[in-house]
Design a protein around this motif. Structure first.
Motif, PDB file in Angstrom:
ATOM      1  N   ALA A 230      -4.489   4.035  11.787  1.00 28.72           N
ATOM      2  CA  ALA A 230      -4.401   3.981  10.326  1.00 28.72           C
ATOM      3  C   ALA A 230      -3.024   3.461   9.959  1.00 28.72           C
ATOM      4  N   ASP A 231      -2.966   2.684   8.892  1.00 27.12           N
ATOM      5  CA  ASP A 231      -1.716   2.134   8.377  1.00 27.12           C
ATOM      6  C   ASP A 231      -1.286   2.950   7.166  1.00 27.12           C
ATOM      7  N   VAL A 232      -0.023   3.381   7.161  1.00 24.85           N
ATOM      8  CA  VAL A 232       0.501   4.196   6.073  1.00 24.85           C
ATOM      9  C   VAL A 232       1.680   3.474   5.446  1.00 24.85           C
ATOM     10  N   SER A 233       1.720   3.425   4.123  1.00 18.16           N
ATOM     11  CA  SER A 233       2.796   2.682   3.466  1.00 18.16           C
ATOM     12  C   SER A 233       3.213   3.332   2.160  1.00 18.16           C
TER      13      SER A 233
ATOM     14  N   PHE B 273       1.327   5.155  -2.605  1.00 14.49           N
ATOM     15  CA  PHE B 273       1.220   5.676  -1.251  1.00 14.49           C
ATOM     16  C   PHE B 273      -0.198   5.385  -0.775  1.00 14.49           C
ATOM     17  N   LYS B 274      -0.330   4.891   0.436  1.00 17.09           N
ATOM     18  CA  LYS B 274      -1.669   4.489   0.871  1.00 17.09           C
ATOM     19  C   LYS B 274      -1.818   4.681   2.379  1.00 17.09           C
ATOM     20  N   MET B 275      -2.926   5.285   2.767  1.00 15.02           N
ATOM     21  CA  MET B 275      -3.298   5.383   4.178  1.00 15.02           C
ATOM     22  C   MET B 275      -4.674   4.739   4.333  1.00 15.02           C
ATOM     23  N   ARG B 276      -4.734   3.691   5.127  1.00 13.11           N
ATOM     24  CA  ARG B 276      -5.998   2.983   5.332  1.00 13.11           C
ATOM     25  C   ARG B 276      -6.250   2.839   6.826  1.00 13.11           C
ATOM     26  N   GLY B 277      -7.437   3.238   7.256  1.00  9.76           N
ATOM     27  CA  GLY B 277      -7.766   3.105   8.666  1.00  9.76           C
ATOM     28  C   GLY B 277      -9.063   3.788   9.015  1.00  9.76           C
ATOM     29  N   ASN B 278      -9.181   4.183  10.275  1.00 12.56           N
ATOM     30  CA  ASN B 278     -10.376   4.854  10.773  1.00 12.56           C
ATOM     31  C   ASN B 278     -10.698   6.079   9.916  1.00 12.56           C
TER      32      ASN B 278
ATOM     33  N   GLY C 223       0.555  -1.217   0.000  1.00 13.67           N
ATOM     34  CA  GLY C 223       0.000   0.000   0.000  1.00 13.67           C
ATOM     35  C   GLY C 223       0.592   1.297   0.000  1.00 13.67           C
ATOM     36  N   ALA C 224       0.565   2.200   0.812  1.00 13.56           N
ATOM     37  CA  ALA C 224       0.700   3.591   0.482  1.00 13.56           C
ATOM     38  C   ALA C 224       1.047   4.407   1.684  1.00 13.56           C
ATOM     39  N   LEU C 225       1.684   5.616   1.595  1.00 15.62           N
ATOM     40  CA  LEU C 225       2.163   6.171   2.840  1.00 15.62           C
ATOM     41  C   LEU C 225       2.409   7.653   2.904  1.00 15.62           C
ATOM     42  N   LEU C 226       2.855   8.058   3.968  1.00 16.24           N
ATOM     43  CA  LEU C 226       3.627   9.162   4.492  1.00 16.24           C
ATOM     44  C   LEU C 226       3.024  10.543   4.285  1.00 16.24           C
ATOM     45  N   SER C 227       3.441  11.493   5.154  1.00 18.77           N
ATOM     46  CA  SER C 227       3.029  12.867   5.023  1.00 18.77           C
ATOM     47  C   SER C 227       3.869  13.744   5.905  1.00 18.77           C
ATOM     48  N   SER C 228       3.940  15.065   5.585  1.00 15.33           N
ATOM     49  CA  SER C 228       4.835  15.929   6.333  1.00 15.33           C
ATOM     50  C   SER C 228       4.062  16.895   7.208  1.00 15.33           C
ATOM     51  N   CYS C 229       4.738  17.462   8.155  1.00 21.04           N
ATOM     52  CA  CYS C 229       4.102  18.380   9.096  1.00 21.04           C
ATOM     53  C   CYS C 229       4.820  19.717   9.060  1.00 21.04           C
ATOM     54  N   GLU C 230       4.044  20.824   9.076  1.00 27.04           N
ATOM     55  CA  GLU C 230       4.659  22.126   8.948  1.00 27.04           C
ATOM     56  C   GLU C 230       5.184  22.668  10.275  1.00 27.04           C
ATOM     57  N   LYS C 231       4.781  22.059  11.395  1.00 25.82           N
ATOM     58  CA  LYS C 231       5.229  22.556  12.688  1.00 25.82           C
ATOM     59  C   LYS C 231       6.587  21.957  13.002  1.00 25.82           C
ATOM     60  N   ASN C 232       7.640  22.737  12.855  1.00 25.91           N
ATOM     61  CA  ASN C 232       8.987  22.227  13.030  1.00 25.91           C
ATOM     62  C   ASN C 232       9.221  21.687  14.425  1.00 25.91           C
ATOM     63  N   SER C 233       8.472  22.174  15.388  1.00 28.55           N
ATOM     64  CA  SER C 233       8.672  21.718  16.756  1.00 28.55           C
ATOM     65  C   SER C 233       8.025  20.382  17.017  1.00 28.55           C
TER      66      SER C 233
ATOM     67  N   ILE D 122      -9.737   4.805   2.720  1.00 27.57           N
ATOM     68  CA  ILE D 122      -8.449   4.669   2.046  1.00 27.57           C
ATOM     69  C   ILE D 122      -8.173   5.963   1.306  1.00 27.57           C
ATOM     70  N   ILE D 123      -7.067   6.594   1.643  1.00 21.61           N
ATOM     71  CA  ILE D 123      -6.574   7.737   0.875  1.00 21.61           C
ATOM     72  C   ILE D 123      -5.291   7.254   0.223  1.00 21.61           C
ATOM     73  N   ALA D 124      -5.275   7.268  -1.090  1.00 19.86           N
ATOM     74  CA  ALA D 124      -4.155   6.670  -1.821  1.00 19.86           C
ATOM     75  C   ALA D 124      -3.664   7.608  -2.908  1.00 19.86           C
ATOM     76  N   ALA D 125      -2.399   7.455  -3.244  1.00 17.57           N
ATOM     77  CA  ALA D 125      -1.791   8.263  -4.304  1.00 17.57           C
ATOM     78  C   ALA D 125      -0.832   7.380  -5.082  1.00 17.57           C
TER      79      ALA D 125
END
Length: 368
Positions: free
Chosen positions: A107-110, A190-195, A24-34, A176-179
């Motif tokens: 949620a599982d991200v891959s 890229f895949k996120m599957r879960g609640n 499946g599918a995955l990952l994402s970034s966060c803008e809060k550096n802290s 499922i949110i997939a790309a």
């Protein structure tokens, strides 16, 4: 002859076992550096195109053997949100995370790389819909639900799919949110599957992360190389290839592949696939195959009624036949010694029906 009667008649002739998931599918970034973590993701190895990557198993299933000559890939540092917990990598995942939310939601991200032949968007979307217990959609409907995000690797296609399979836990499933993006040599998934609510809350970070990973694929990495997971070779098996079948080079998803001609100029695709573990439920696998043929999923009890057990001296394996408007699939599988083995033939209806006796003899000839 009906498939149940046909496979039962073959039972007395069986000498040995037969054998026979995606990720499946995955990952994402966060803008809060802290509030970010940094981990290293291997640049996806650009595998050679494979014939019909349709045997990919459900998310969280361990992967099959990788090509023995695959080189290590440069690694690039990328940040992830603090609630994305890194998970052990399978032989197919370049990255894997578990995301936790409130009240037990997960949620599982891959992130996975396959050959470019795996890049048919409609087929993959319908496979994901099947995993959520939803019917397949048409090309026209696909155009209405897809989004695109430009990256230096190419335009990424993004879909957001909802549905809860029968008896599924809504804390762990429902969205499922997939790309995916296809290059000349590979398709990145890229895949996120879960609640459903958790996936919605993470969607923005997920899409940003997809773009970051794609952009990283075209950047020069540091001089050190990230070692890919060690390959665990599947046990060796032998078989007798039926007359008229041609063995073709296996893909990274397949233990072996064959092609057989059809009278109308088409062909039958025959595959052997093996994975560590149990490879998912029979209902999951049968509905995945149905989705590949454009058929709606069926419930577990219907699948059970269509599966015929076949005993051999060493094991018991299951067989089924699925017929669509134009194509037909016959499959046989067994679980033994901590692995699942799938044998499958797919092609034009009449051609597969005609070649069915050869397929059964092929199964009977398998020796571990």
């Amino acid at each position: 002859m009906k498939v149940r009667e046909f496979f039962k008649s073959a039972q007395s002739r069986c000498q040995l076992v037969i054998c026979s998931a995606f990720v499946g599918a995955l990952l994402s970034s966060c803008e809060k550096n802290s509030a970010i973590k940094v981990y290293r993701v291997s640049k996806a190895p650009l595998e050679e195109s494979a014939p019909q990557q349709q045997d990919a198993m459900p998310t969280n299933t361990a992967a099959p053997r990788m090509p023995s000559g695959l080189a290590s890939a440069p690694e690039t540092a990328i940040a992830t949100p603090p609630n994305w917990e890194p998970q052990p990598l399978s032989q197919m995942r370049q990255a894997s995370f578990l995301v936790k939310g409130d009240n037990g939601a997960v949620a599982d991200v891959s992130f996975v790389s396959l050959g470019s032949a795996a890049g048919n968007v409609l087929e993959n979307v319908n496979r994901w819909l099947g995993q959520l217990g939803q019917p397949p959609i048409t090309e026209q409907k696909l155009g209405e639900i897809t989004q695109r995000r430009h990256t230096s690797l190419g335009d990424v296609t993004i879909v957001d799919l909802a549905g809860l399979p029968d008896n599924a836990d809504p804390a762990r499933d429902g969205r499922i949110i997939a790309a995916m993006v296809t290059t000349n040599n590979s398709t990145l998934f890229f895949k996120m599957r879960g609640n459903a609510d958790l996936a919605e809350a993470q969607k923005g970070d997920f899409i940003k992360w997809v773009a970051a990973v794609c952009n990283a694929q075209t950047q020069a990495g540091p001089p050190q190389m990230a070692a890919l997971p060690q390959t665990t070779s599947a046990p060796q098996i032998k078989w007798k290839t039926p007359e008229g079948w041609t063995e073709v080079p296996p893909s990274s998803m397949r233990y072996a592949s064959f092609s057989a001609p059809a009278d109308d100029g088409g062909k039958i695709d025959i595959s052997i696939v093996t994975f560590p573990g149990d490879g998912g439920s029979d209902a999951d696998n049968v509905n995945r195959w149905r989705g590949q043929m454009g058929l709606v999923p069926v419930d577990a009890s219907t699948v059970t009624s269509q599966v015929v057990p076949l005993k051999t001296p060493d094991t018991t394996f299951s067989t089924t036949e699925i017929a669509g408007d134009k194509t037909r699939t016959i499959a046989a599988w067994t679980r033994r010694d901590g692995r699942v083995w799938f044998f499958k033939a797919t092609g034009p209806n009449a051609a597969v029906e005609k070649d069915k006796p050869k397929f059964v003899k092929f199964i009977e000839s398998v020796r571990f």
